[in-house]
Motif scaffolding. Sequence first.
Motif, PDB file in Angstrom:
ATOM      1  N   ALA A 157      -7.026  14.460   0.116  1.00  0.00           N
ATOM      2  CA  ALA A 157      -6.067  15.575   0.710  1.00  0.00           C
ATOM      3  C   ALA A 157      -7.089  16.268   1.763  1.00  0.00           C
ATOM      4  CB  ALA A 157      -5.164  16.681   0.030  1.00  0.00           C
ATOM      5  N   ASP A 158      -6.664  16.250   3.217  1.00  0.00           N
ATOM      6  CA  ASP A 158      -7.472  16.807   4.001  1.00  0.00           C
ATOM      7  C   ASP A 158      -6.900  18.042   4.363  1.00  0.00           C
ATOM      8  OD1 ASP A 158      -9.214  17.605   6.085  1.00  0.00           O
ATOM      9  OD2 ASP A 158      -8.638  15.826   7.659  1.00  0.00           O
ATOM     10  N   THR A 159      -7.713  19.307   4.191  1.00  0.00           N
ATOM     11  CA  THR A 159      -7.028  20.719   4.445  1.00  0.00           C
ATOM     12  C   THR A 159      -7.347  20.944   6.087  1.00  0.00           C
ATOM     13  OG1 THR A 159      -9.349  21.921   3.801  1.00  0.00           O
ATOM     14  CG2 THR A 159      -7.595  21.344   2.253  1.00  0.00           C
ATOM     15  N   SER A 160      -7.921  20.272   6.796  1.00  0.00           N
ATOM     16  CA  SER A 160      -8.138  20.647   8.306  1.00  0.00           C
ATOM     17  C   SER A 160      -6.837  20.929   8.949  1.00  0.00           C
ATOM     18  CB  SER A 160      -9.191  19.885   8.715  1.00  0.00           C
ATOM     19  OG  SER A 160      -8.672  18.381   8.868  1.00  0.00           O
ATOM     20  N   LYS A 161      -6.157  19.947   8.909  1.00  0.00           N
ATOM     21  CA  LYS A 161      -4.841  20.070   9.737  1.00  0.00           C
ATOM     22  C   LYS A 161      -4.140  21.244   9.319  1.00  0.00           C
ATOM     23  CE  LYS A 161      -4.077  14.996  10.820  1.00  0.00           C
ATOM     24  NZ  LYS A 161      -2.936  13.936  10.528  1.00  0.00           N
ATOM     25  N   LEU A 162      -4.185  21.661   7.940  1.00  0.00           N
ATOM     26  CA  LEU A 162      -3.502  22.767   7.446  1.00  0.00           C
ATOM     27  C   LEU A 162      -4.096  24.165   8.122  1.00  0.00           C
ATOM     28  CD1 LEU A 162      -1.191  24.358   6.065  1.00  0.00           C
ATOM     29  CD2 LEU A 162      -2.585  24.068   4.165  1.00  0.00           C
ATOM     30  N   THR A 163      -5.533  24.177   8.149  1.00  0.00           N
ATOM     31  CA  THR A 163      -6.187  25.299   8.501  1.00  0.00           C
ATOM     32  C   THR A 163      -5.924  25.363   9.939  1.00  0.00           C
ATOM     33  OG1 THR A 163      -8.369  23.975   8.533  1.00  0.00           O
ATOM     34  CG2 THR A 163      -7.711  25.292   6.410  1.00  0.00           C
ATOM     35  N   TRP A 164      -5.811  24.426  10.725  1.00  0.00           N
ATOM     36  CA  TRP A 164      -5.561  24.353  12.222  1.00  0.00           C
ATOM     37  C   TRP A 164      -4.084  24.907  12.424  1.00  0.00           C
ATOM     38  CZ3 TRP A 164      -1.701  21.964  14.588  1.00  0.00           C
ATOM     39  CH2 TRP A 164      -1.428  22.304  16.088  1.00  0.00           C
ATOM     40  N   LEU A 165      -3.357  24.661  11.582  1.00  0.00           N
ATOM     41  CA  LEU A 165      -1.682  25.045  11.828  1.00  0.00           C
ATOM     42  C   LEU A 165      -1.910  26.699  11.573  1.00  0.00           C
ATOM     43  CD1 LEU A 165       1.177  24.614  12.143  1.00  0.00           C
ATOM     44  CD2 LEU A 165       1.285  24.611   9.653  1.00  0.00           C
ATOM     45  N   LEU A 166      -2.709  27.102  10.690  1.00  0.00           N
ATOM     46  CA  LEU A 166      -2.761  28.364  10.368  1.00  0.00           C
ATOM     47  C   LEU A 166      -3.921  29.332  10.565  1.00  0.00           C
ATOM     48  CD1 LEU A 166      -1.409  28.109   6.622  1.00  0.00           C
ATOM     49  CD2 LEU A 166       0.066  28.611   8.617  1.00  0.00           C
ATOM     50  N   ALA A 167      -4.212  28.690  11.844  1.00  0.00           N
ATOM     51  CA  ALA A 167      -5.653  29.575  12.310  1.00  0.00           C
ATOM     52  C   ALA A 167      -5.396  30.848  12.963  1.00  0.00           C
ATOM     53  CB  ALA A 167      -6.446  28.502  13.304  1.00  0.00           C
ATOM     54  N   GLY A 168      -4.181  30.925  13.355  1.00  0.00           N
ATOM     55  CA  GLY A 168      -3.615  32.252  14.015  1.00  0.00           C
ATOM     56  C   GLY A 168      -3.669  33.434  12.951  1.00  0.00           C
ATOM     57  N   THR A 169      -3.651  33.170  11.605  1.00  0.00           N
ATOM     58  CA  THR A 169      -3.797  34.058  10.412  1.00  0.00           C
ATOM     59  C   THR A 169      -5.066  34.721  10.551  1.00  0.00           C
ATOM     60  OG1 THR A 169      -4.287  32.592   8.700  1.00  0.00           O
ATOM     61  CG2 THR A 169      -1.978  32.941   9.197  1.00  0.00           C
ATOM     62  N   ASN A 170      -6.116  34.161  10.978  1.00  0.00           N
ATOM     63  CA  ASN A 170      -7.545  34.492  10.850  1.00  0.00           C
ATOM     64  C   ASN A 170      -7.856  34.953   9.529  1.00  0.00           C
ATOM     65  OD1 ASN A 170      -8.406  34.540  13.758  1.00  0.00           O
ATOM     66  ND2 ASN A 170      -7.088  36.075  13.912  1.00  0.00           N
ATOM     67  N   ALA A 171      -7.458  33.890   8.467  1.00  0.00           N
ATOM     68  CA  ALA A 171      -7.658  33.954   7.196  1.00  0.00           C
ATOM     69  C   ALA A 171      -8.917  33.623   6.794  1.00  0.00           C
ATOM     70  CB  ALA A 171      -6.541  33.304   6.308  1.00  0.00           C
ATOM     71  N   LYS A 172      -9.595  33.971   5.548  1.00  0.00           N
ATOM     72  CA  LYS A 172     -10.841  33.360   5.002  1.00  0.00           C
ATOM     73  C   LYS A 172     -10.467  32.078   3.854  1.00  0.00           C
ATOM     74  CE  LYS A 172     -12.428  37.415   4.089  1.00  0.00           C
ATOM     75  NZ  LYS A 172     -13.142  38.636   3.607  1.00  0.00           N
ATOM     76  N   TRP A 173     -10.809  31.119   4.210  1.00  0.00           N
ATOM     77  CA  TRP A 173     -10.378  29.929   3.330  1.00  0.00           C
ATOM     78  C   TRP A 173     -11.210  29.619   2.148  1.00  0.00           C
ATOM     79  CZ3 TRP A 173      -5.665  29.046   5.215  1.00  0.00           C
ATOM     80  CH2 TRP A 173      -5.517  29.113   6.627  1.00  0.00           C
ATOM     81  N   LEU A 174     -10.750  29.533   1.120  1.00  0.00           N
ATOM     82  CA  LEU A 174     -11.397  29.364  -0.050  1.00  0.00           C
ATOM     83  C   LEU A 174     -10.721  28.301  -1.093  1.00  0.00           C
ATOM     84  CD1 LEU A 174     -14.183  30.657  -1.313  1.00  0.00           C
ATOM     85  CD2 LEU A 174     -12.673  32.199  -2.429  1.00  0.00           C
ATOM     86  N   GLU A 175     -11.593  27.243  -1.337  1.00  0.00           N
ATOM     87  CA  GLU A 175     -10.740  26.250  -2.462  1.00  0.00           C
ATOM     88  C   GLU A 175     -11.036  26.431  -3.836  1.00  0.00           C
ATOM     89  OE1 GLU A 175     -11.143  22.109  -1.415  1.00  0.00           O
ATOM     90  OE2 GLU A 175     -11.036  22.435   0.918  1.00  0.00           O
ATOM     91  N   LEU A 176     -10.170  26.406  -4.683  1.00  0.00           N
ATOM     92  CA  LEU A 176     -10.111  26.763  -6.020  1.00  0.00           C
ATOM     93  C   LEU A 176      -9.513  25.596  -6.685  1.00  0.00           C
ATOM     94  CD1 LEU A 176      -9.403  30.779  -6.301  1.00  0.00           C
ATOM     95  CD2 LEU A 176     -11.790  29.476  -6.576  1.00  0.00           C
ATOM     96  N   THR A 177      -9.814  25.594  -7.811  1.00  0.00           N
ATOM     97  CA  THR A 177      -8.863  24.812  -8.929  1.00  0.00           C
ATOM     98  C   THR A 177      -7.626  25.485  -9.485  1.00  0.00           C
ATOM     99  OG1 THR A 177     -10.065  25.375 -10.954  1.00  0.00           O
ATOM    100  CG2 THR A 177     -10.932  23.643  -9.839  1.00  0.00           C
ATOM    101  N   PRO A 178      -6.616  24.943  -9.724  1.00  0.00           N
ATOM    102  CA  PRO A 178      -5.356  25.569 -10.383  1.00  0.00           C
ATOM    103  C   PRO A 178      -5.684  26.782 -11.685  1.00  0.00           C
ATOM    104  CG  PRO A 178      -4.961  23.489 -10.204  1.00  0.00           C
ATOM    105  CD  PRO A 178      -6.373  23.849 -10.020  1.00  0.00           C
ATOM    106  N   SER A 179      -6.547  26.174 -12.479  1.00  0.00           N
ATOM    107  CA  SER A 179      -6.891  27.250 -13.680  1.00  0.00           C
ATOM    108  C   SER A 179      -7.831  28.472 -13.041  1.00  0.00           C
ATOM    109  CB  SER A 179      -7.461  26.362 -14.803  1.00  0.00           C
ATOM    110  OG  SER A 179      -8.846  25.657 -14.046  1.00  0.00           O
ATOM    111  N   GLN A 180      -8.694  28.107 -12.272  1.00  0.00           N
ATOM    112  CA  GLN A 180      -9.411  29.246 -11.615  1.00  0.00           C
ATOM    113  C   GLN A 180      -8.628  30.298 -11.121  1.00  0.00           C
ATOM    114  OE1 GLN A 180     -12.225  26.869  -9.066  1.00  0.00           O
ATOM    115  NE2 GLN A 180     -13.969  28.027  -9.753  1.00  0.00           N
ATOM    116  N   HIS A 181      -7.563  29.776 -10.117  1.00  0.00           N
ATOM    117  CA  HIS A 181      -6.783  30.554  -9.336  1.00  0.00           C
ATOM    118  C   HIS A 181      -5.919  31.289 -10.382  1.00  0.00           C
ATOM    119  CE1 HIS A 181      -2.976  31.833  -7.698  1.00  0.00           C
ATOM    120  NE2 HIS A 181      -3.497  31.736  -6.486  1.00  0.00           N
ATOM    121  N   ASP A 182      -5.228  30.651 -11.211  1.00  0.00           N
ATOM    122  CA  ASP A 182      -4.584  31.602 -12.147  1.00  0.00           C
ATOM    123  C   ASP A 182      -5.139  32.589 -12.763  1.00  0.00           C
ATOM    124  OD1 ASP A 182      -2.537  30.320 -10.916  1.00  0.00           O
ATOM    125  OD2 ASP A 182      -1.711  29.132 -12.787  1.00  0.00           O
ATOM    126  N   LYS A 183      -6.463  32.345 -13.361  1.00  0.00           N
ATOM    127  CA  LYS A 183      -7.157  33.367 -14.061  1.00  0.00           C
ATOM    128  C   LYS A 183      -7.226  34.452 -13.232  1.00  0.00           C
ATOM    129  CE  LYS A 183     -11.128  33.961 -16.873  1.00  0.00           C
ATOM    130  NZ  LYS A 183     -12.601  33.341 -17.480  1.00  0.00           N
TER     131      LYS A 183
END
Length: 358
Positions: free
Chosen positions: A151-177
């Motif tokens: 899964a390539d995240t670059s297209k999604l971050t391009w779509l949402l570039a206008g949010t000016n968010a800070k992208w950070l990849e996590l695993t599901p267990s990391q996220h939920d904790k």
Amino acid sequence: METVFIKGLGLIGSSLARAIKQDHPQIQIIASDVNEETLQYAKENNIADQVVTDMTGVEQADYIILASPVSQIIKDIAALANLKLKSGVIITDVGSTKQTIMQAAKVLTQQNLTFIGGHPMAGSHKSGVRAGRADLIENAYYFLLPASESADTSKLTWLLAGTNAKWLELTPSQHDKIVAQISHVPHIIAAELVNQTQQAFKDEPVGMRVAAGGFKSVTRIAASDPTMWSAILLNNKELILKQLTSYITGLENIGALIEKEDRSALFDFFKRAKVSRESLNTPVRAPFYDLFLNIPDKSGEIAKVTGMLAKHQLSIINIQILEVREDINGILQLVFNTEEARDQAARILEKDYEIVTR
């Protein structure tokens, strides 16, 4: 012409729609919501080009954003698995828990569809389409969880570039904790504090009327959407229950220290909290680039620095003063999202300020 289908036009869904429209005006947005008034507002205010109350139009979408409560997102994922979606479509969500959603998304990845879990760490005590803002997520962390290695995240971050968010990849267990501790449990505590205070003042209504300052700051998030938060708690219940138990134990320990009048231990309790709270001003290190300046303790110096950078259209991710004393220089920390931006800022500012190497 690319098309985005957004299911759910609450605070987050409508904010993403606004950011997409602002940054990619050529993209067509189809918005779905069960509330007719919400859809009417979205159409009248150019938040969406087309509005529906169901999944009509989702099969022509290049991007699908599921922005309903978590329990509904899981149902929507199951519904999408039974539709003939466009080849190459990217499906994402904004749910506040991830293990249950990523488990549900397996029915999509088994069909070779791209699913990227998402969660923008931003919000408001206000809810609904009217509360949405294009800049709601600006400089906030946006967690991404690709459902497969391909899964390539670059297209999604391009779509949402206008949010000016800070992208950070996590695993599901990391996220939920992480979110259980810093988001879910605090929401429970805030809500319980408000309910408890309301009960304590049931015979003294003036008590709630004069509540201000710290009480309002601590309990602000208790005004969040009850439907959304009920769904969140039930979808992350094991971690939340574990952390609630730990929190209750901590309160009981503090109660024991007060009972014993252990002033030293109580001081240590507040001191540890103070140090930890102040450390929250330090951004996550890896994806960002720091620049440190010696600046004199004079009125207008910080405005001068930011003004110099603004002239060159350089965006600062974070800014803080590390040390200031009267009549001596302080250290100003500027944080940028790229090494190039930091180096350009250094070249601009070094004529007027000493660059500090740390």
